[in-house]
Design a protein around this motif. Structure first.
Motif, PDB file in Angstrom:
ATOM      1  N   ASN A  87     -15.642   6.219  36.944  1.00  0.00           N
ATOM      2  CA  ASN A  87     -14.278   6.664  37.234  1.00  0.00           C
ATOM      3  C   ASN A  87     -13.315   6.195  36.153  1.00  0.00           C
ATOM      4  O   ASN A  87     -12.466   6.964  35.678  1.00  0.00           O
ATOM      5  N   LEU A  90     -13.892   8.213  32.883  1.00  0.00           N
ATOM      6  CA  LEU A  90     -13.359   9.566  32.987  1.00  0.00           C
ATOM      7  C   LEU A  90     -11.830   9.563  32.941  1.00  0.00           C
ATOM      8  O   LEU A  90     -11.212  10.408  32.282  1.00  0.00           O
ATOM      9  N   TYR A  91     -11.231   8.597  33.631  1.00  0.00           N
ATOM     10  CA  TYR A  91      -9.779   8.545  33.685  1.00  0.00           C
ATOM     11  C   TYR A  91      -9.190   8.227  32.309  1.00  0.00           C
ATOM     12  O   TYR A  91      -8.216   8.870  31.876  1.00  0.00           O
ATOM     13  N   ALA A 103      -6.033  14.467  35.754  1.00  0.00           N
ATOM     14  CA  ALA A 103      -6.205  13.198  36.451  1.00  0.00           C
ATOM     15  C   ALA A 103      -5.319  13.133  37.692  1.00  0.00           C
ATOM     16  O   ALA A 103      -5.734  12.655  38.754  1.00  0.00           O
ATOM     17  N   ALA A 106      -6.808  15.101  40.457  1.00  0.00           N
ATOM     18  CA  ALA A 106      -7.954  14.411  41.047  1.00  0.00           C
ATOM     19  C   ALA A 106      -7.522  13.521  42.197  1.00  0.00           C
ATOM     20  O   ALA A 106      -8.156  13.499  43.262  1.00  0.00           O
ATOM     21  N   SER A 155     -11.183  16.906  36.969  1.00  0.00           N
ATOM     22  CA  SER A 155     -10.526  16.543  38.224  1.00  0.00           C
ATOM     23  C   SER A 155     -11.545  16.239  39.310  1.00  0.00           C
ATOM     24  O   SER A 155     -11.433  15.239  40.027  1.00  0.00           O
ATOM     25  N   ILE A 158     -13.491  12.864  38.578  1.00  0.00           N
ATOM     26  CA  ILE A 158     -12.680  11.677  38.871  1.00  0.00           C
ATOM     27  C   ILE A 158     -12.527  11.501  40.378  1.00  0.00           C
ATOM     28  O   ILE A 158     -12.687  10.401  40.913  1.00  0.00           O
TER      29      ILE A 158
END
Length: 297
Positions: A87, A90-91, A103, A106, A155, A158
């Motif tokens: 996480n 990815l963020y 983001a 998400a 999206s 996350i």
């Protein structure tokens, strides 16, 4: 009257956690020159440095040891550690590649995905308002899927990684501080190994510039403080209140995306976000109505 101070502290903790999470893109903007993988590795290392003294001060060393020596709990925390690391990666990638809107979307989706997981895996039942909220949010995702671009997979990735992280932490029989400490301890050898390899190849940003180095050290507090504030809020507040507060973070990220970071909103994104916000409004209204009915009964 004795409950009031606790409620206020809980509310302050919840608002603080979600405001800090909402402002995270600003922090990552200042460390944009650092590779995302190094940022995550630094977050892990400096989180351990911050958490271990907190564990000693809170006298939670015994709980940490129990978690480390219980195979089932350790396996669950290893899975949650992998999910939260994914996480984070990815963020950070999203922020560094000007995908703050993705983001934000998400974390708007996250409460609704939690509902779906509760129904599918925990046998929970949906009220009508919750079912309608899931349908509206699903329509919003479908609108974005028509574009089949980076925003959709980002999206969903996350949102799903954080939702499954929350599910495992809900089921794991360990308190917030001890669980977070074990997770970071499990990730620390990998993070240290990667940083050692990076330093050996001359690619590490840490130590190259005083200001940037200080910001990377701050990654530990940026990671740990909101998680601990969230744990305090979860103990002191009703779930309905906490659910309402949950939308502070993605709302702030959305505003930052279209103001500070200059991302653009096309018609497809506006329609997608509109459907998701409508789903959230139905979800919140349904919760409030159900609570009012319970009080009246």
């Amino acid at each position: 009257m004795t409950d009031m101070p606790e409620s206020r502290r809980g509310l302050a903790s919840g608002v603080g956690a979600y405001v800090l999470w909402g402002l995270l893109p600003v922090y990552f903007h200042f460390v944009a020159s650092v590779a995302g993988t190094e940022i995550v590795a630094q977050r892990v290392v400096w989180s351990v440095v911050l958490l271990l003294p907190l564990v000693l001060l809170a006298r939670r060393g015994g709980a940490v040891w129990q978690a480390l020596t219980a195979p089932r709990v350790l396996a669950m925390l290893a899975a949650s550690a992998a999910l939260i690391a994914a996480n984070w990666l990815l963020y950070v990638w999203a922020v560094q590649h000007h995908q703050v809107l993705a983001a934000s979307m998400a974390y708007f989706l996250n409460p609704l995905i939690n509902i779906a997981l509760g129904v599918a895996l925990l046998g929970e039942r949906l009220r009508r308002a919750q079912a309608a909220a899931v349908v509206l949010a699903g329509a919003g995702v479908a609108v974005l899927a028509l574009d089949a671009g980076t925003g959709l997979w980002l999206s969903l990735s996350i949102a799903l990684s954080f939702a499954f992280y929350g599910l495992i932490r809900k089921l794991a029989p360990v308190d917030a501080l001890s669980g977070l400490t074990v997770e970071t301890m499990l990730l620390a050898p990998i993070a240290l190994g990667y940083l050692w390899w990076l330093a050996g190849h001359g690619g590490m940003s840490f130590g190259q510039e005083a200001g940037l180095t200080a910001l990377l050290v701050l990654a530990g507090a940026v990671t740990t403080v909101p998680l601990l504030l969230f744990a305090a809020a979860a103990r002191a507040l009703r779930l309905t209140t906490l659910g309402l507060l949950q939308f502070i973070a993605p709302s702030l990220q959305f505003v930052l995306a279209i103001t500070l970071f200059g991302e653009t909103l096309d018609a497809r994104r506006i329609a997608s976000f509109g459907l998701i916000w409508a789903g959230l409004a139905v979800y919140v209204a349904g919760n409030l109505l159900a609570r009012r009915n319970r009080v009246a009964a």
